[in-house]
Design a protein around this motif. Sequence first.
Motif: not given
Length: 200
Positions: A129-131, A136-142
Motif C-alpha cells: 500500500s505504501f509503494i 499513483q503519484q507519477q510526478s514524484y518519480g521515486h
Amino acid sequence: MVYTVLFPKWWFRVQLTHAPSEKQPQRGSTTLLEQIKTTCPTLADPEKAFYIPSWVMPNGDMQTIYLYTQHFKPAGCPVKFEREIFVFADGGKAAVDWALPRRDANPHSPLIILIPGIAGCSFDYYSRSFIKCFQQQQSYGHQVVVLHSRGVNGVELTTPIAFHGGMTEDLREFVQHIARTRPSAPLVGVGFSLGANILT
C-alpha cells in the motif's frame, strides 16, 4: 466519535521522547529529536500533536487484525517486483525487491529504501500500500526498493550470523552500495516497526 466524548483530549496526545545520549547523527550537530521537531513541528506542538484513531479500529489489536485480513489480498493492492539477491561482504545474502516499473534510466530519480518489520516482506499489505501510493503519484518519480533481512523470504542463510533488531551493518553496506552505483540519486529511508528501529 463516542470515545472522543468519553475520554479527555490528553488521552490521545502524542509525546516525543528521546533517551539521553551523547551520540549525534552523522550529518549536522542536532539530535534526531531536534530534527523531528524542526521538520515535523505539529508533532512537537501540544495543541496539535494528537492521534485519534478510526472508531472502527480504535486500538492496535483491531488494526493488526485488519492488516492480517488484507495480507493475502494482492489483488486489492497489486504491486509487481523484480528480485535481486544482494551478497554482503561476509557472504551473507538478502533479497532485494525493486518495485516495477524501475526508473534506472534517470540517475537523479530519488530512491526510497523500505525496511519491513520483523518477518515482514515486500508482499505485506503495508509495504504494497505504501509503494502503491507513490506509484499513483507519477510526478514524484521515486523508485522504491525493499531490502529484506538476510536469510529470510526464500533466501538461504549462508552465514552463522542472522538478523536481529540491533543489526544495522547490512543496511549500512547496502546503502553504501547504492551510493556507489547511484551517486546522483537522493536516498530516503522508510522503516516499519522493527525496520524503523534498524533504520534509526
